[in-house]
Scaffold this motif. Structure first.
Motif, PDB file in Angstrom:
ATOM      1  N   UNK A 125      -0.493   4.133 -12.538  1.00 15.30           N
ATOM      2  CA  UNK A 125      -0.249   2.708 -12.280  1.00 15.30           C
ATOM      3  C   UNK A 125      -0.389   2.348 -10.801  1.00 15.30           C
ATOM      4  N   UNK A 126      -0.460   3.344  -9.931  1.00 17.78           N
ATOM      5  CA  UNK A 126      -0.683   3.036  -8.521  1.00 17.78           C
ATOM      6  C   UNK A 126       0.276   3.662  -7.542  1.00 17.78           C
ATOM      7  N   UNK A 127       1.283   4.397  -8.010  1.00 20.62           N
ATOM      8  CA  UNK A 127       2.189   5.069  -7.075  1.00 20.62           C
ATOM      9  C   UNK A 127       1.434   6.189  -6.366  1.00 20.62           C
ATOM     10  N   UNK A 128       1.823   6.433  -5.135  1.00 15.43           N
ATOM     11  CA  UNK A 128       1.238   7.544  -4.394  1.00 15.43           C
ATOM     12  C   UNK A 128       2.196   8.727  -4.300  1.00 15.43           C
ATOM     13  N   UNK A 129       3.489   8.462  -4.404  1.00 18.28           N
ATOM     14  CA  UNK A 129       4.477   9.533  -4.401  1.00 18.28           C
ATOM     15  C   UNK A 129       5.616   9.175  -5.354  1.00 18.28           C
ATOM     16  N   UNK A 130       6.218  10.212  -5.942  1.00 10.30           N
ATOM     17  CA  UNK A 130       7.422  10.074  -6.753  1.00 10.30           C
ATOM     18  C   UNK A 130       8.492  10.928  -6.092  1.00 10.30           C
TER      19      UNK A 130
ATOM     20  N   UNK B 183       5.260  10.247   6.508  1.00  7.77           N
ATOM     21  CA  UNK B 183       4.194  11.025   7.136  1.00  7.77           C
ATOM     22  C   UNK B 183       3.123  11.443   6.140  1.00  7.77           C
ATOM     23  N   UNK B 184       3.501  11.515   4.872  1.00  5.08           N
ATOM     24  CA  UNK B 184       2.542  11.941   3.845  1.00  5.08           C
ATOM     25  C   UNK B 184       1.775  10.742   3.308  1.00  5.08           C
ATOM     26  N   UNK B 185       0.505  10.902   3.100  1.00  7.50           N
ATOM     27  CA  UNK B 185      -0.334   9.860   2.519  1.00  7.50           C
ATOM     28  C   UNK B 185      -1.227  10.476   1.438  1.00  7.50           C
ATOM     29  N   UNK B 186      -0.621  10.958   0.340  1.00  5.40           N
ATOM     30  CA  UNK B 186      -1.432  11.572  -0.713  1.00  5.40           C
ATOM     31  C   UNK B 186      -2.330  10.553  -1.407  1.00  5.40           C
ATOM     32  N   UNK B 187      -3.367  11.050  -2.041  1.00  4.39           N
ATOM     33  CA  UNK B 187      -4.343  10.182  -2.695  1.00  4.39           C
ATOM     34  C   UNK B 187      -3.907   9.861  -4.113  1.00  4.39           C
ATOM     35  N   UNK B 188      -4.455   8.765  -4.629  1.00  2.25           N
ATOM     36  CA  UNK B 188      -4.221   8.365  -6.005  1.00  2.25           C
ATOM     37  C   UNK B 188      -5.499   7.805  -6.582  1.00  2.25           C
TER      38      UNK B 188
ATOM     39  N   UNK C 276       0.843  -1.189   0.000  1.00  8.33           N
ATOM     40  CA  UNK C 276       0.000   0.000   0.000  1.00  8.33           C
ATOM     41  C   UNK C 276       0.884   1.247   0.000  1.00  8.33           C
ATOM     42  N   UNK C 277       0.309   2.340  -0.512  1.00  9.51           N
ATOM     43  CA  UNK C 277       0.962   3.659  -0.473  1.00  9.51           C
ATOM     44  C   UNK C 277       2.376   3.608  -1.052  1.00  9.51           C
ATOM     45  N   UNK C 278       2.499   3.106  -2.268  1.00 11.23           N
ATOM     46  CA  UNK C 278       3.816   2.936  -2.882  1.00 11.23           C
ATOM     47  C   UNK C 278       4.472   4.284  -3.171  1.00 11.23           C
ATOM     48  N   UNK C 279       5.750   4.358  -2.833  1.00 10.39           N
ATOM     49  CA  UNK C 279       6.580   5.522  -3.147  1.00 10.39           C
ATOM     50  C   UNK C 279       7.697   5.054  -4.075  1.00 10.39           C
ATOM     51  N   UNK C 280       7.812   5.665  -5.247  1.00  7.54           N
ATOM     52  CA  UNK C 280       8.910   5.355  -6.156  1.00  7.54           C
ATOM     53  C   UNK C 280      10.076   6.283  -5.844  1.00  7.54           C
ATOM     54  N   UNK C 281      11.222   5.708  -5.558  1.00 10.44           N
ATOM     55  CA  UNK C 281      12.431   6.481  -5.290  1.00 10.44           C
ATOM     56  C   UNK C 281      13.351   6.351  -6.501  1.00 10.44           C
ATOM     57  N   UNK C 282      13.389   7.381  -7.332  1.00  9.86           N
ATOM     58  CA  UNK C 282      14.232   7.386  -8.518  1.00  9.86           C
ATOM     59  C   UNK C 282      15.608   7.920  -8.147  1.00  9.86           C
ATOM     60  N   UNK C 283      16.653   7.191  -8.509  1.00 13.37           N
ATOM     61  CA  UNK C 283      18.004   7.594  -8.123  1.00 13.37           C
ATOM     62  C   UNK C 283      18.980   7.213  -9.224  1.00 13.37           C
TER      63      UNK C 283
END
Length: 702
Positions: free
Chosen positions: A449-454, A511-516, A392-399
């Protein structure tokens, strides 16, 4: 496909059954795959299926074992390696990281990117060393056994040079240095009165000069010289000094350049991304020496970009519109070619950062390795597998694959030692060749596709203009989502130089839970940037939290937006259609049946060519997203009454345009009487009237 997982001596709480269910494969958990359980690896590579090994720590060992098992030829099947230890298994919430680890394993099983054309370099090892003579010769002594050294002396330094001739020493004033690995061109003015080829290094001139204007680099400081010419007399036998010699322009080519000039000196190359084969340092260290030694031979790199000149919005009719790619390129590999009416990209200078493709509004410049559709498939695989495994609440960390990857690995080791939290369970790292290579089209696709944060991790690798460009893209994407009711906090630039700073940034993300969107998208990312952007927008609009009746018809966007409308001042517009001819995206259209200017908003890339082309200053840009179906439908921006030919009555042009032309030309000497009346005629009648007038004149003359 075979997947091998290892808990690294029971330091990771892996769940083989849950991972296997997510991957559709029965998995066996190993404790020391690189030691006691190595037989499982050797057995796996004997089959016919590709093998994925969940370990990068011992990648070299596994590769060597595969080569030995097949008589030095390597494994008969592809072997892919993925890091699940520092990225998930070593963290304080590793027990909840199973969905993330499943996603990483699934992405690692994807096919490698398709090959692309390559860029070739050829280096014979001719190295130019620029700097104070003592430092340059010390560096030359370390390199001369493998490289062909030439020194360009910039003063003697503290100790001066050696007396023994071991390599060519050039002197004078550098007027230009350009090029890349295997093709550097040095231009200089040979304005030193001392001919170093004739000079015997006897030092007689140094001793004789009363102003101490000659150093042990055997160059005359002309500002200090007072023309006593005692040096000329001292060198009368060798005849190496001649103050009457005219300075000559010299050119020479080199494969490599080592620039040892001090940090406060103006460097030859000012761009952030230096040309390959050019090294800048205050002294030669072991790492730089090793790189120089290894740059002899033939080399290839991918051609990282593709360019479609037909949809480029840079220029039309010698008018510049969009210059985003030229402005952001940190390698100065992109230039404006006004003669050809397009941009030019030098593939030898391009470092593959992809920043130009990120800011390009039309997709004329696209990232080629990997292609957008390949990167999109990776994003969709990561996020769909994560969700299927219960994440749940997937965050993609691009590096980046460089410093960014190193920071994440350091963070994982810190978590293993209990001094840091580590990568959170809902944060999915994704390595890129460069963090500037993705932008709003792929980010919004990932949200669909389902990410909540980038989150994009940036370090000291990135040029300042990259950070500005990425932030501007994020501001546009965030404004879009906020306008659709998804709230705030979907996009963040993470600036970190140390793993502890990265740890703090990642903990703040929790701490952030933005909507998607409630339902993930299933579309395939297209090769065309605008096509992908439209697919992502359609999904995000269709599943927006705000109902259609509650959401605004148009969402205002920042000025960097590649989406928007144009506004036309109908009082000033003469419907000359200059804007239609300039538009590279087919957003502005005329109507062959009537004097109308029409517009399709979804085609508009906000390049500004229409604004700069309009002779009446009647056009302006309106960055926004139209959320209704009218976004893809043509609409009329301006229309006018047609002007009818005073001779045949056929309509041509518009009344406003012809009247404006008559007013402007009425005072001109060439447009008086009948000539002014002809401006009121269509093209055919104007020709007939001219011939009629000519015939009448000839009859009168007779």
């Amino acid at each position: 496909m075979k997947t091998l997982i290892c808990d690294c001596n029971r330091t990771q709480p892996l769940e083989p059954r849950a991972l296997g269910e997510a991957l559709g494969e029965a998995l066996v958990l190993h404790n020391t795959l690189c030691r006691r359980d190595v037989g499982a690896f050797l057995s796996a590579i004997e089959g016919t299926e590709p093998v994925t090994v969940a370990c990068t720590q011992e990648q070299r060992l596994f590769s060597e074992l595969a080569a030995e098992a097949h008589d030095g030829r390597g494994a008969a099947v592809p072997i892919r390696f993925v890091n699940i230890r520092e990225t998930g298994g070593w963290s304080r919430d590793a027990a909840q990281a199973t969905p993330k680890i499943a996603a990483l394993l699934a992405a690692a099983r994807l096919e490698d990117p398709e090959p692309v054309p390559t860029v070739s370099y050829e280096s014979r090892g001719r190295v130019l060393i620029i700097g104070a003579l003592d430092a340059a010769e010390r560096a030359a002594a370390l390199l001369a056994d493998t490289l062909e050294v030439t020194v360009f002396a910039r003063g003697p330094g503290e100790a001066g040079g050696t007396q023994t001739r071991r390599w060519p020493v050039l002197s004078g004033s550098i007027t230009g240095l350009r090029g890349w690995l295997g093709a550097f061109e040095l231009r200089w003015r040979a304005d030193n009165p001392i001919d170093l080829d004739l000079c015997t290094r006897c030092n007689a001139c140094v001793a004789a000069c009363p102003e101490n204007a000659i150093g042990l680099d055997y160059q005359v400081d002309l500002d200090a010289c007072r023309s006593h010419r005692a040096c000329v007399q001292a060198c009368s036998v060798a005849g190496a000094i001649d103050f009457t010699r005219e300075p000559e322009e010299q050119v020479e080519r080199f494969d490599l350049v080592l620039d040892l000039r001090p940090a406060n000196a103006t460097p030859t190359f000012l761009q952030h991304a230096l040309p390959q084969g050019y090294f800048r340092a205050t002294s030669l260290d072991a790492a730089t020496a090793l790189q120089l030694r290894n740059l002899v031979g033939s080399f290839e790199k991918p051609r990282f970009f593709r360019f479609d000149a037909k949809i480029c919005a840079h220029t039309r009719n010698k008018t510049v519109g969009c210059s985003a790619c030229v402005d952001i390129c940190s390698a100065e590999a992109i230039r404006s070619d006004m003669a050809r009416g397009r941009i030019e990209v030098n593939p030898h200078l391009c470092v593959g950062c992809g920043a130009c493709t990120t800011v390009c509004p039309t997709g004329a410049l696209g990232y080629a390795y990997p292609r957008a559709n390949e990167q999109g498939e990776r994003l969709r695989t990561l996020l769909s597998t994560y969700a299927r495994a219960g994440g749940r609440d997937a965050v993609l960390l691009l590096h980046s694959q460089g410093r960014g990857q190193a920071l994440i690995e350091e963070l994982g080791r810190g978590a293993r030692l209990g001094v840091m939290h580590g990568v959170p369970a809902n944060v999915i790292p994704l390595a890129l060749w460069h963090t500037a290579s993705t932008g709003i089209d792929l980010w919004l696709s990932a949200m669909a596709f389902g990410a909540r944060q980038i989150a994009v991790l940036v370090t000291d690798e990135e040029a300042p203009q990259y950070l500005d460009g990425l932030q501007a893209q994020m501001d546009v994407a965030q404004a879009l989502l906020q306008g659709l009711g998804y709230g705030e906090g979907h996009f963040r630039l993470l600036r970190a130089q140390h793993p502890s700073a990265l740890d703090a940034e990642l903990q703040a993300l929790r701490l952030a839970r933005p909507r998607g969107p409630a339902e993930p998208a299933r579309f395939a990312v297209a090769a065309a940037k605008r096509g992908t952007l439209e697919l992502a927008l359609d999904h995000l609009i269709a599943h927006a939290p705000l109902a259609a009746a509650a959401r605004p018809e148009a969402i205002a966007l920042p000025a960097a937006s590649p989406l928007g409308a144009v506004a036309v001042d109908t009082e000033r517009c003469t419907l000359c259609m200059s804007c239609v001819g300039a538009c590279p995206a087919g957003a502005l259209l005329d109507n062959p049946q009537a004097p109308e200017l029409r517009f399709i908003e979804k085609n508009c890339v906000q390049c500004g060519l229409c604004v700069k082309t309009c002779p009446e200053d009647a056009v302006s840009l309106v960055p926004r997203l139209l959320t209704t179906a009218q976004r893809g439908a043509p609409r009329v921006l301006a229309q006018a009454q047609p002007w009818t030919c005073i001779r045949c009555g056929q309509p041509f042009g518009t009344a406003r345009a012809i009247e404006a032309m008559l007013v402007r030309l009425s005072g001109h000497a060439m447009f008086q009487g009948a000539a002014l009346e002809r401006l009121k005629m269509c093209g055919d009648c104007r020709v007939i009237d001219l011939h009629t007038a000519s015939d009448e004149t000839r009859i009168t003359d007779l």
